[in-house]
Design an enzyme around this catalytic site. Structure first.
Site, short mmCIF file in Angstrom:
data_model
loop_
_atom_site.label_atom_id
_atom_site.label_comp_id
_atom_site.label_asym_id
_atom_site.label_seq_id
_atom_site.Cartn_x
_atom_site.Cartn_y
_atom_site.Cartn_z
N TYR A 13 0.82 -1.20 0.00
CA TYR A 13 0.00 0.00 0.00
C TYR A 13 0.85 1.25 0.00
O TYR A 13 2.08 1.19 0.15
CB TYR A 13 -0.96 0.00 1.19
CG TYR A 13 -0.34 0.34 2.53
CD1 TYR A 13 0.47 -0.58 3.19
CD2 TYR A 13 -0.54 1.58 3.13
CE1 TYR A 13 1.05 -0.27 4.43
CE2 TYR A 13 0.02 1.90 4.36
CZ TYR A 13 0.82 0.97 4.99
OH TYR A 13 1.39 1.29 6.20
N LYS A 49 6.30 -1.72 1.98
CA LYS A 49 5.09 -1.17 2.61
C LYS A 49 3.95 -2.19 2.46
O LYS A 49 3.03 -2.03 1.65
CB LYS A 49 4.75 0.21 2.01
CG LYS A 49 4.05 1.13 3.01
CD LYS A 49 4.14 2.58 2.61
CE LYS A 49 3.15 3.47 3.32
NZ LYS A 49 3.24 3.53 4.78
N GLU A 108 12.59 2.11 14.13
CA GLU A 108 11.64 3.19 13.84
C GLU A 108 10.54 3.12 14.90
O GLU A 108 10.79 2.62 15.99
CB GLU A 108 11.10 3.06 12.40
CG GLU A 108 10.46 1.73 12.10
CD GLU A 108 9.94 1.60 10.67
OE1 GLU A 108 9.79 2.61 9.97
OE2 GLU A 108 9.64 0.46 10.27
N LEU A 156 10.95 1.51 7.26
CA LEU A 156 10.22 1.97 6.08
C LEU A 156 10.88 3.28 5.62
O LEU A 156 11.06 4.19 6.45
CB LEU A 156 8.76 2.20 6.49
CG LEU A 156 7.62 2.36 5.48
CD1 LEU A 156 7.48 3.76 4.98
CD2 LEU A 156 7.74 1.39 4.31
N1 PLP Z 1 7.48 3.85 9.30
C1 PLP Z 1 6.33 3.15 9.31
C2 PLP Z 1 6.32 1.79 9.92
C3 PLP Z 1 5.16 3.71 8.75
O1 PLP Z 1 4.01 3.01 8.75
C4 PLP Z 1 5.22 5.02 8.20
C5 PLP Z 1 4.06 5.66 7.59
O2 PLP Z 1 2.95 5.23 7.67
C6 PLP Z 1 6.43 5.72 8.23
C7 PLP Z 1 7.55 5.10 8.77
C8 PLP Z 1 6.54 7.12 7.67
O3 PLP Z 1 6.43 7.15 6.28
P1 PLP Z 1 5.95 8.48 5.51
O4 PLP Z 1 6.81 9.59 5.98
O5 PLP Z 1 6.13 8.17 4.07
O6 PLP Z 1 4.50 8.70 5.91
#
Ligand code: PLP
Length: 290
Positions: free
Chosen positions: A31, A145, A177, A201
């Site tokens: 996603y 993702k 994270e 991610l």
């Molecule tokens: N890490 C995880 C596990 C996430 O689910 C998300 C966003 O949903 C992020 C980091 C941050 O990603 P972004 O800055 O693209 O929203």
């Protein structure tokens, strides 16, 4: 709410997917979530590139060209009554008899919806939020993702039950994270975050924060960060498209710094808000590159 399912725009209540969809049976899909400011998607190209990478890594065919994705997203945005949106889209491996191995012939299922995008209220940013920590027990491909989010869901529930904003994760004594955001710390005036790897991610907001730091000569270091360094950091921030840059002022009940959002956070938050007004919100549909 109007959603998109397999080529059609329809009311959310009428969007039906087969119970045999591999997204439902196996969580077999990926996603994206694209923030939209004043009806213009932010960094659509980067989000589509991340989607393509996720799809390639799990060997699901990308059913649309970048131009097609853009057109569908524009139509979905136009079908909503609100200007700032979070466009969610997922692609699953499709409908097939239940069998772990890939089906010989299945069409990917594409589902998209858009919800209001609400930035954390100023009072909340001013106060900061609490976080708790947990061992990062997810799989080793957190760079994909994936819609299989049960690991993230269980980890987020730990902080939800503690009344905290996020769960910050450690794997083998190192920061990875948080359950649905990336993490930055500040020590001795230096902004630090783990480098991109299979364990996190690759956040689009993470990239924005790196750019803002570099463009404004804020000291920055991407390197592995030990748990002790997080627990004794002057500042901790979490970043995501919906949280933007958000300050964590306590970790496991212990104050971070003096228990208030720190000076480097304040600087970055101001830079991010300026960037939002001048760049994100000033985007033009015609100029949205894919
Ligand atoms: N890490 C995880 C596990 C996430 O689910 C998300 C966003 O949903 C992020 C980091 C941050 O990603 P972004 O800055 O693209 O929203």
């Amino acid at each position: 709410m109007t959603v998109f399912l397999n080529g059609k725009f329809l009311p959310a209540g009428e969007a039906k997917v087969s119970a045999l969809d591999r997204g439902f049976i196996f969580g077999d899909g990926v996603y994206e979530l694209v923030p939209v400011y004043s009806r213009v998607p932010f960094r659509l190209k980067e989000h589509l590139a991340r989607l393509e990478r996720s799809l390639a890594e799990v060997a699901i065919r990308n059913p649309h060209s970048r131009e097609q994705w853009r057109d569908i997203i524009f139509k979905l945005i136009d079908a909503q009554a609100f200007d700032d949106q979070g466009v969610y889209f997922q692609v699953t491996r499709g409908v097939a008899k239940r069998d772990h191995a890939f089906p010989k012939s299945a069409e990917p299922t594409v589902f998209m919806m858009s919800n209001p995008l609400v930035a954390p209220p100023a009072a909340q940013v001013e106060a900061g939020g609490a976080a708790v920590s947990a061992q990062d027990n997810r799989w080793l491909r957190c760079d994909i993702k994936s819609i299989s989010l049960i690991g993230n869901v269980l980890l987020r529930q730990i902080s939800a039950e503690a009344g905290a904003a996020e769960t910050i994760l450690f794997r083998d004594g190192r920061l990875t994270e948080a359950s649905s955001s990336n993490v930055f710390i500040v020590r001795g005036g230096v902004i630090q975050s783990p480098p991109k790897s299979n364990l996190i991610l690759p956040g689009i907001t993470y990239d924005v924060v790196l750019e803002l730091a570099r463009d404004n000569q804020l000291p920055l270091q991407l390197a592995d960060i030990g748990e002790k360094d997080v627990r004794s950091a002057d500042e901790i921030w979490v970043t995501s498209s919906s949280k933007e840059v958000f300050p964590i002022v306590s970790l496991d009940g212990v104050s971070v710094g003096d228990g208030r959002p720190g000076p480097v956070f304040r600087r970055m938050h101001r830079l991010y808000q300026e960037f939002k007004q001048k760049v994100m919100r000033a985007g033009k549909r015609e100029a949205v590159a894919v």
